[in-house]
Design an enzyme around this catalytic site. Structure first.
Site, PDB file in Angstrom:
ATOM      1  CB  CYS A 131      74.217 101.622  28.394  1.00 53.53           C
ATOM      2  SG  CYS A 131      73.243 100.958  29.772  1.00 53.53           S
TER       3      CYS A 131
ATOM      4  CG  HIS B 196      70.260 100.771  26.472  1.00 53.02           C
ATOM      5  ND1 HIS B 196      71.480 100.147  26.582  1.00 53.02           N
ATOM      6  CD2 HIS B 196      70.387 101.628  25.408  1.00 53.02           C
ATOM      7  CE1 HIS B 196      72.292 100.574  25.639  1.00 53.02           C
ATOM      8  NE2 HIS B 196      71.659 101.478  24.914  1.00 53.02           N
TER       9      HIS B 196
ATOM     10  CG  HIS C 176      73.533 103.475  22.347  1.00 53.87           C
ATOM     11  ND1 HIS C 176      72.673 102.402  22.464  1.00 53.87           N
ATOM     12  CD2 HIS C 176      73.893 103.501  21.030  1.00 53.87           C
ATOM     13  CE1 HIS C 176      72.511 101.813  21.287  1.00 53.87           C
ATOM     14  NE2 HIS C 176      73.239 102.464  20.402  1.00 53.87           N
TER      15      HIS C 176
END
Length: 355
Positions: free
Chosen positions: A269, A317, A329
């Protein structure tokens, strides 16, 4: 040129499809969303939804460990660079000491050639007052030069001793970070394996339903988020750098998530977001936690395309806002870079790389 054109059309198609999903009835408008009914599990068995949550939790823990791994790797690299720089200073210091000792040796040999008589005594025996005064001035200059040379020699030797201590300290830090990095790697691998083992026990049909359950959960979260009016005042316009970052990130749609990866074939990510902004000419921290800590925070209402959305309380994240309530993402192992609702996960903060 044909290959480039096909890639651009594929990326554009993926983007259109993703936005179509995000703006589907009941999602963008914030109306209620009803998930399709799922078969009841056998008595005593876990439901597929329970399995989904367990897998999701394991991947989130892997994400946290991945950030720890990346941070330790970054710190280890910084310490390695410091050690290299210290080594350069040591080499330069040793060369300087050799030069100073050579000069001192030359002075000693000159005195030997003069019969070993001290300069002061030679001046005192001079027959000419002018020569004596000139010699006295040269003597003072020579004494100062000798004194400066000895002081510099002493300082350089002291510096070398400090460099040795610094190098030792950096080696200790480097070793500690290598241990942290290795521990984090083991944690990541263990969590990913546990999640994969759970998923591998599912039948093909169950795996397909698992993906649907993931999407259902994201849609419900996005719907609930939009229903709060979170996007009502969000009208930010991307900067030129932000547009470039968004173009880079969306062009990676379809590439697999691989933990620790920074492209070009796969990403995690924060690897995706950091490389997207690198493509825009802006270096940013490598991990989502460091992105949260070091980049300027902005209010949600001021969010604009290119900003980074940090998710979960542990900042494990990150995604990039692309506009219209959507973000791009790299979700987790086993999934590809994709578009999702900006509110499909709990938002911790929004940060801006080009503030």
């Amino acid at each position: 040129m044909r290959t480039v054109g096909r890639r651009r059309r594929a990326s554009a198609f993926a983007l259109v499809c993703a936005l179509a999903v995000l703006t589907a009835p009941g999602l963008a408008a914030g109306t209620s969303y009803a998930a399709p009914a799922q078969p009841e599990p056998a008595p005593g068995a876990k439901s597929l939804e329970q399995v989904r949550k367990e897998i999701d939790d394991l991947y989130r823990q892997a994400g946290t460990a991945t950030d720890a791994y990346n941070l330790a790797a970054s710190e280890a690299k910084a310490q390695s660079d410091k050690i290299v720089e210290i080594a350069r200073l040591v080499v330069a210091g040793k060369e300087r000491i050799a030069t100073l000792k050579s000069r001192a040796g030359a002075a000693a040999r000159a005195q030997y050639r003069s019969g070993g008589l001290p300069p002061g005594a030679r001046l005192a025996l001079s027959e000419s007052p002018n020569k004596y005064l000139d010699g006295a001035d040269r003597l003072r200059q020579g004494q100062k030069a000798a004194s400066d040379m000895l002081s510099e020699l002493d300082r350089t030797q002291t510096d070398l001793e400090q460099y040795a201590r610094d190098a030792s300290a950096e080696w200790e830090k480097l070793e500690a970070d290598r241990i942290k990095q290795e521990d984090a790697k083991k944690q990541v691998e263990a969590k990913i394996k546990a999640a994969e083992d759970l998923e591998n026990k599912l039948e093909a049909e169950e795996k397909a339903r698992l993906i649907q359950l993931e999407q259902d959960a994201q849609y419900r979260a996005q719907t609930a988020w939009l229903s709060t009016g979170a996007m009502k005042d969000v009208k930010g316009v991307a900067t030129d750098a932000g547009k470039t970052a968004v173009q880079y990130a969306t062009a990676q749609i379809g590439k697999p998530y691989v933990w620790g990866a920074e492209g070009p074939g796969s990403f995690d990510c924060s690897g995706l977001t950091s490389q997207a902004w690198r493509a825009a000419g802006k270096g940013i921290p490598r991990t989502s936690q460091e992105q949260l800590r070091l980049l300027p925070k902005v209010a949600l209402k001021d969010m604009r395309p290119g900003d980074l959305i940090i998710y979960f309380d542990d900042a494990s994240h990150v995604g990039m806002y692309v506009g219209d309530g959507a973000m791009v993402h790299a979700p987790r192992p086993g999934r590809n870079v994709t578009m999702a609702g900006a509110g499909s996960m709990p938002i911790k903060a929004v940060v801006r790389p080009d503030a």
